[in-house]
Design an enzyme around this catalytic site. Sequence first.
Site, PDB file in Angstrom:
ATOM      1  N   CYS A  51       0.869  -1.191   0.000  1.00  0.00           N
ATOM      2  CA  CYS A  51       0.000   0.000   0.000  1.00  0.00           C
ATOM      3  C   CYS A  51       0.900   1.233   0.000  1.00  0.00           C
ATOM      4  O   CYS A  51       2.108   1.138   0.165  1.00  0.00           O
ATOM      5  CB  CYS A  51      -0.863   0.047   1.251  1.00  0.00           C
ATOM      6  SG  CYS A  51      -1.780  -1.462   1.534  1.00  0.00           S
ATOM      7  N   TRP A  77      -3.795  -1.674  -1.220  1.00  0.00           N
ATOM      8  CA  TRP A  77      -3.740  -2.911  -2.020  1.00  0.00           C
ATOM      9  C   TRP A  77      -4.084  -3.993  -1.008  1.00  0.00           C
ATOM     10  O   TRP A  77      -3.267  -4.386  -0.178  1.00  0.00           O
ATOM     11  CB  TRP A  77      -2.344  -3.093  -2.591  1.00  0.00           C
ATOM     12  CG  TRP A  77      -2.153  -4.358  -3.363  1.00  0.00           C
ATOM     13  CD1 TRP A  77      -1.619  -5.531  -2.926  1.00  0.00           C
ATOM     14  CD2 TRP A  77      -2.461  -4.572  -4.751  1.00  0.00           C
ATOM     15  NE1 TRP A  77      -1.587  -6.453  -3.938  1.00  0.00           N
ATOM     16  CE2 TRP A  77      -2.090  -5.900  -5.069  1.00  0.00           C
ATOM     17  CE3 TRP A  77      -3.019  -3.771  -5.759  1.00  0.00           C
ATOM     18  CZ2 TRP A  77      -2.257  -6.444  -6.342  1.00  0.00           C
ATOM     19  CZ3 TRP A  77      -3.174  -4.321  -7.026  1.00  0.00           C
ATOM     20  CH2 TRP A  77      -2.797  -5.638  -7.302  1.00  0.00           C
ATOM     21  N   ARG A  95       1.407   1.571  -6.028  1.00  0.00           N
ATOM     22  CA  ARG A  95       1.578   0.599  -4.938  1.00  0.00           C
ATOM     23  C   ARG A  95       0.265  -0.085  -4.559  1.00  0.00           C
ATOM     24  O   ARG A  95       0.259  -1.049  -3.801  1.00  0.00           O
ATOM     25  CB  ARG A  95       2.123   1.308  -3.689  1.00  0.00           C
ATOM     26  CG  ARG A  95       3.458   1.973  -3.889  1.00  0.00           C
ATOM     27  CD  ARG A  95       3.896   2.648  -2.625  1.00  0.00           C
ATOM     28  NE  ARG A  95       4.186   1.695  -1.586  1.00  0.00           N
ATOM     29  CZ  ARG A  95       5.337   1.075  -1.421  1.00  0.00           C
ATOM     30  NH1 ARG A  95       6.328   1.310  -2.257  1.00  0.00           N
ATOM     31  NH2 ARG A  95       5.518   0.212  -0.440  1.00  0.00           N
ATOM     32  N   LYS A 104      10.008 -15.348 -21.429  1.00  0.00           N
ATOM     33  CA  LYS A 104      10.437 -14.010 -20.995  1.00  0.00           C
ATOM     34  C   LYS A 104      11.253 -13.346 -22.094  1.00  0.00           C
ATOM     35  O   LYS A 104      11.066 -12.182 -22.414  1.00  0.00           O
ATOM     36  CB  LYS A 104      11.279 -14.178 -19.733  1.00  0.00           C
ATOM     37  CG  LYS A 104      11.102 -13.362 -18.536  1.00  0.00           C
ATOM     38  CD  LYS A 104       9.850 -13.186 -17.819  1.00  0.00           C
ATOM     39  CE  LYS A 104       8.552 -13.316 -18.508  1.00  0.00           C
ATOM     40  NZ  LYS A 104       7.427 -13.634 -17.677  1.00  0.00           N
ATOM     41  N   GLU A 118       9.628 -20.903 -19.109  1.00  0.00           N
ATOM     42  CA  GLU A 118       9.421 -19.526 -18.646  1.00  0.00           C
ATOM     43  C   GLU A 118      10.572 -18.620 -19.108  1.00  0.00           C
ATOM     44  O   GLU A 118      10.360 -17.483 -19.521  1.00  0.00           O
ATOM     45  CB  GLU A 118       9.271 -19.512 -17.110  1.00  0.00           C
ATOM     46  CG  GLU A 118       9.193 -18.154 -16.455  1.00  0.00           C
ATOM     47  CD  GLU A 118       8.025 -17.283 -16.928  1.00  0.00           C
ATOM     48  OE1 GLU A 118       7.153 -17.768 -17.659  1.00  0.00           O
ATOM     49  OE2 GLU A 118       8.019 -16.089 -16.581  1.00  0.00           O
ATOM     50  N   GLU A 152       9.001 -12.402 -25.226  1.00  0.00           N
ATOM     51  CA  GLU A 152       8.013 -11.326 -25.128  1.00  0.00           C
ATOM     52  C   GLU A 152       8.627  -9.940 -24.991  1.00  0.00           C
ATOM     53  O   GLU A 152       8.031  -8.967 -25.416  1.00  0.00           O
ATOM     54  CB  GLU A 152       6.983 -11.590 -24.026  1.00  0.00           C
ATOM     55  CG  GLU A 152       7.497 -11.519 -22.625  1.00  0.00           C
ATOM     56  CD  GLU A 152       6.388 -11.728 -21.592  1.00  0.00           C
ATOM     57  OE1 GLU A 152       5.233 -11.380 -21.841  1.00  0.00           O
ATOM     58  OE2 GLU A 152       6.704 -12.236 -20.506  1.00  0.00           O
ATOM     59  N   HIS A 165      15.564 -36.003 -29.782  1.00  0.00           N
ATOM     60  CA  HIS A 165      14.435 -36.423 -30.625  1.00  0.00           C
ATOM     61  C   HIS A 165      14.050 -35.347 -31.641  1.00  0.00           C
ATOM     62  O   HIS A 165      12.947 -35.372 -32.171  1.00  0.00           O
ATOM     63  CB  HIS A 165      13.235 -36.787 -29.750  1.00  0.00           C
ATOM     64  CG  HIS A 165      13.516 -37.933 -28.834  1.00  0.00           C
ATOM     65  ND1 HIS A 165      13.649 -39.223 -29.273  1.00  0.00           N
ATOM     66  CD2 HIS A 165      13.762 -37.970 -27.508  1.00  0.00           C
ATOM     67  CE1 HIS A 165      13.935 -40.025 -28.248  1.00  0.00           C
ATOM     68  NE2 HIS A 165      14.008 -39.278 -27.154  1.00  0.00           N
ATOM     69  N   ASN A 201       0.935  -0.185   6.080  1.00  0.00           N
ATOM     70  CA  ASN A 201       1.327  -0.961   4.903  1.00  0.00           C
ATOM     71  C   ASN A 201       2.061  -2.180   5.419  1.00  0.00           C
ATOM     72  O   ASN A 201       3.050  -2.040   6.134  1.00  0.00           O
ATOM     73  CB  ASN A 201       2.253  -0.124   4.010  1.00  0.00           C
ATOM     74  CG  ASN A 201       2.848  -0.952   2.881  1.00  0.00           C
ATOM     75  OD1 ASN A 201       2.251  -1.928   2.451  1.00  0.00           O
ATOM     76  ND2 ASN A 201       4.023  -0.559   2.429  1.00  0.00           N
ATOM     77  N   GLY A 202       1.576  -3.376   5.074  1.00  0.00           N
ATOM     78  CA  GLY A 202       2.251  -4.591   5.525  1.00  0.00           C
ATOM     79  C   GLY A 202       1.242  -5.611   5.992  1.00  0.00           C
ATOM     80  O   GLY A 202       0.055  -5.537   5.670  1.00  0.00           O
ATOM     81  N   LYS A 245      -1.206  -6.241 -20.316  1.00  0.00           N
ATOM     82  CA  LYS A 245      -0.955  -6.807 -18.992  1.00  0.00           C
ATOM     83  C   LYS A 245      -2.033  -7.809 -18.612  1.00  0.00           C
ATOM     84  O   LYS A 245      -1.759  -8.818 -17.973  1.00  0.00           O
ATOM     85  CB  LYS A 245      -0.878  -5.668 -17.956  1.00  0.00           C
ATOM     86  CG  LYS A 245      -0.497  -6.125 -16.554  1.00  0.00           C
ATOM     87  CD  LYS A 245       0.925  -6.668 -16.504  1.00  0.00           C
ATOM     88  CE  LYS A 245       1.277  -7.300 -15.171  1.00  0.00           C
ATOM     89  NZ  LYS A 245       2.430  -8.219 -15.281  1.00  0.00           N
TER      90      LYS A 245
HETATM   91  O1  M6R Z   1      -2.990 -12.224 -15.256  1.00  0.00           O
HETATM   92  P1  M6R Z   1      -2.656 -13.617 -15.631  1.00  0.00           P
HETATM   93  O2  M6R Z   1      -1.630 -14.241 -14.719  1.00  0.00           O
HETATM   94  O3  M6R Z   1      -3.846 -14.514 -15.748  1.00  0.00           O
HETATM   95  O4  M6R Z   1      -1.991 -13.526 -17.061  1.00  0.00           O
HETATM   96  C1  M6R Z   1      -1.659 -14.663 -17.782  1.00  0.00           C
HETATM   97  C2  M6R Z   1      -0.757 -14.325 -18.952  1.00  0.00           C
HETATM   98  O5  M6R Z   1      -1.399 -13.456 -19.834  1.00  0.00           O
HETATM   99  C3  M6R Z   1       0.557 -13.694 -18.483  1.00  0.00           C
HETATM  100  O6  M6R Z   1       1.230 -14.529 -17.585  1.00  0.00           O
HETATM  101  C4  M6R Z   1       1.496 -13.398 -19.667  1.00  0.00           C
HETATM  102  O7  M6R Z   1       1.917 -14.607 -20.242  1.00  0.00           O
HETATM  103  C5  M6R Z   1       2.672 -12.534 -19.223  1.00  0.00           C
HETATM  104  N1  M6R Z   1       2.853 -11.417 -20.101  1.00  0.00           N
HETATM  105  C6  M6R Z   1       3.952 -13.261 -19.179  1.00  0.00           C
HETATM  106  O8  M6R Z   1       5.014 -12.457 -18.783  1.00  0.00           O
END
Ligand code: M6R
Length: 609
Positions: free
Chosen positions: A2, A74, A27, A486, A482, A489, A505, A98-99, A604
């Site tokens: 927060c 938050w 925050r 990363k 992952e 993207e 394979h 906050n915490g 996002k």
């Molecule tokens: O909000 P969510 O965790 O449901 O989102 C899922 C994906 O859209 C999200 O993880 C996306 O793959 C990210 N941009 C990865 O960094």
Amino acid sequence: MCGIVGYIGHRQAAPLILESLRKLEYRGYDSAGIAALHDGQVTVRRAEGKLKNLSTMLLREPMTGSIGIGHTRWATHGRPSENNAHPHRAGDIVVVHNGIIENYLELKRQLLKRGTHFSSETDSEIVAHLVAEKVAKGVDFLAAVQRTLREIRGSYALLFLNRRDPTRMIVAKNSTPIVIGSGEGEMFIASDIPALLDHTRKVAFLEDGEIAEVTLGGYRIFDGKGKPIKRPVKQITWDAVAAQKGGYAHFMLKEIHDQPRALADTFRGRIAFKDGNVALEDIKLTVNAVKQIKRIHLVACGTAWHACLVGKFLFEEIAGIPAEVDYGSEFRYRSPLMDPKSILLMVSQSGETADTLAATDIARAKKAKILSICNVIDASIPRKSDGVLYTHAGPEISVASTKAFTTQLTALYLLAVALGRKNGKLKALEARKLLRDLMHLPHWIEEALKLEGEVKTLARDLLHSRDFLYLGRGINYPIALEGALKLKEISYIHAEGYPAGEMKHGPIALIDEKLPVVVLAPRDRYFEKTISNLKEVESRGGKVVVITDDAKTAAEIPAFRVLTLPKASHYLTPIVMTIPLQMLAYYIAVLGGKDVDQPRNLAKSVTVE
Ligand code: M6R
């Protein structure tokens, strides 16, 4: 996470606090409030939703006073609502927090026995009551806060006003940031520097366990034992934008570095170490119900789906419960075999991902129990769930998920231990070992973050590669996926994750001297096999980068570069392994001049199918 603001001076506090809260909205933003003190009266205004709601309320009902405190929330304990919004008031005392207060249930029980009436579901309100009780008995304001801090456990930045004492604010800190700003005849307090920059650049940071009394004339800082401390004032030179990123170049980097705090907040207050149990406040499953679970269906998208792949190992090995993992977009169009003994577990940072959310209709129709792991309180996914485990990562601003991912892994680990304890698969002794490991996790992450310099150099060396291969095995195979996601993207470089043993394979055909192959090789049961796999790559001219936790043999591993991580426990290795991969993707993207926080074509939160 927060945001907190405090002001004492010659100006009207409320508008100034409101402006400063705007700078802290990153925050948290599910509700907000301000309290101001004038002529022995405290006025409190609070509103659910973003700050603009509070701002509209203040236009309608302005408040007077040149000393005040404010908060943007938050939620952690208690859903976002006006009642749960801060400041919280008890008698003469008003507080913003906050915490997380870990022992709040125990303290609340004691207060209830003494006849205390609560007006919110928060852990923070108990702190106001504890201080108010003492002040009402004639204890000095500062001493009352000092004594209360001895009763509470957890993380906090706490800022107090006392209706009967308009000359000072008291502020305390443990594991959560708070900074005091000095102006000309006025003083400021805030969770973070951006909130102060319009008024002053002279700041003093409070350290853990410290408490400060802030008056018109300045501040006095005391340690946990009440001993005065001298803290020199620092001059801040950052501009406002850099300050919001905490001095980091991008939110992604800030969020990578926020992980020790975020992970600790995810397990904080949930571990009952003595009995090896885990308390998950919003997942109410009886022992009987857990014993009946036949299968867990994990459903998610993107990075959260990778977390689920790790979750499958955790549920099967720790809790002995079979698990399946689906992409939300696949699950919704197949006919999964579910019944009332099945659990749907959705994992989502935003809680709004449409494909993941769609799984709830199938699960409801089949009468399965619906659980979720989510970062955003009261988002659509938790609202549609029978139980939820919030990750407490705090807002994640960069599109690329970093701290959301590692806190999801932490939450899955907690849930696996909780279920394993309830169905009897996990003995108290083993559970205590798993929980002790978990408490070490923030430290291992701190250590892993120290590789940043080496990773940056590596990024420079690999910058011009057009394809990458990431290899892992077992519980670390999802981390290879992952790492590749990363990189893709944020740098727009093609990358693939593969189980190391599958390479022969097919993908081995891709290997030449231009292909960097990032191999995750922790010292686990696959170690020797993984080393054989990487030799196959090496001998074909591939550029092998090894990430290991085996400091002893690291120097002997045949590779272009070896990064050595601290040795973590087996089930937490995926979280530690993730850190250098996040940093590698970040630095390759930065060096390639990409828009790291807002990569092209991505959002996002994906709220459409
Ligand atoms: O909000 P969510 O965790 O449901 O989102 C899922 C994906 O859209 C999200 O993880 C996306 O793959 C990210 N941009 C990865 O960094």
